[in-house]
Design a protein around this motif. Structure first.
Motif, short mmCIF file in Angstrom:
data_model
loop_
_atom_site.label_atom_id
_atom_site.label_comp_id
_atom_site.label_asym_id
_atom_site.label_seq_id
_atom_site.Cartn_x
_atom_site.Cartn_y
_atom_site.Cartn_z
N LYS A 25 -32.28 -3.36 -42.41
CA LYS A 25 -33.49 -2.53 -42.39
C LYS A 25 -33.96 -2.25 -40.97
N TRP A 26 -33.75 -3.20 -40.06
CA TRP A 26 -34.19 -3.01 -38.67
C TRP A 26 -33.65 -1.73 -38.05
N TYR A 27 -32.44 -1.32 -38.44
CA TYR A 27 -31.85 -0.11 -37.86
C TYR A 27 -32.64 1.15 -38.21
N PHE A 28 -33.52 1.04 -39.19
CA PHE A 28 -34.26 2.21 -39.68
C PHE A 28 -35.77 2.05 -39.54
N GLN A 29 -36.22 0.99 -38.92
CA GLN A 29 -37.64 0.73 -38.71
C GLN A 29 -37.97 0.94 -37.24
N ALA A 30 -38.86 1.86 -36.97
CA ALA A 30 -39.20 2.21 -35.59
C ALA A 30 -39.66 1.00 -34.78
N ASP A 31 -40.43 0.10 -35.39
CA ASP A 31 -40.95 -1.06 -34.65
C ASP A 31 -39.89 -2.14 -34.41
N LYS A 32 -38.74 -2.05 -35.04
CA LYS A 32 -37.68 -3.05 -34.88
C LYS A 32 -36.47 -2.50 -34.14
N GLN A 33 -36.48 -1.21 -33.83
CA GLN A 33 -35.31 -0.62 -33.22
C GLN A 33 -35.05 -1.23 -31.84
N TYR A 91 -28.94 -5.52 -30.75
CA TYR A 91 -29.85 -6.25 -31.64
C TYR A 91 -29.45 -7.71 -31.62
N GLN A 92 -30.36 -8.57 -32.05
CA GLN A 92 -30.03 -9.98 -32.25
C GLN A 92 -30.30 -10.34 -33.71
#
Length: 156
Positions: free
Chosen positions: A142-150, A82-83
């Motif tokens: 939150k990104w770790y748990f959002q499908a569109d941000k994984q 991730y960044q």
């Protein structure tokens, strides 16, 4: 550790490499700590930390699970790269911070009262729905748990 002025120059000039620990207990809840330091101060965030110069990723992971959770050994699952971009940094000067983050999921069932308070002032277990709905959980967590941000291993 680098002298303060050298570290400021590094943060101003380059991305930092870090490891984030997505920590779940046996009930599937996620451990978050309230950040004591900038960036992301005051937000709920996953434990983790920087990889140090000349430190292998394995050594960094082992150092961080000891420092952040008191664990000697654990199994992990790599979740991706991730960044994280922040408008602020660890000090009062005005410059941004950029992290390249390696995210790993692990299990931990220890007592929250045993966790260190240098990086987080308090700890709490969240379920995913609660975590995603909270205004005080940082977006990078939150990104770790959002499908569109994984983590996406392809670049568009």
């Amino acid at each position: 550790m680098l002298p303060l002025e050298t570290f400021k120059l590094v943060v101003k000039s380059t991305p930092l490499v870090s490891i984030d620990l997505i920590v779940r207990n046996s009930e599937g809840k996620i451990l978050l700590g309230k950040r004591a330091n900038r960036p992301a101060k005051g937000n709920w965030f996953v434990p983790g930390g920087r990889v140090l110069k000349d430190e292998s990723l394995e050594d960094a992971f082992n150092r961080l699970i000891i420092a952040e959770l008191g664990l000697i050994k654990t199994t992990s699952s790599f979740k991706g790269v991730y960044q994280h971009f922040y408008d602020d940094n660890f000090c009062e000067e005005i410059f941004t911070t950029h992290y390249v983050v390696l995210a790993y999921e692990i299990e931990f069932n220890g007592e929250l009262s045993s966790l260190p308070i240098e990086q987080h002032t308090e700890y709490k277990w969240f379920n995913e729905k609660e975590l995603l709905a909270s205004d005080t959980v940082h977006m990078h967590t939150k990104w770790y748990f959002q499908a569109d941000k994984q983590a996406d291993k392809t670049f568009k």
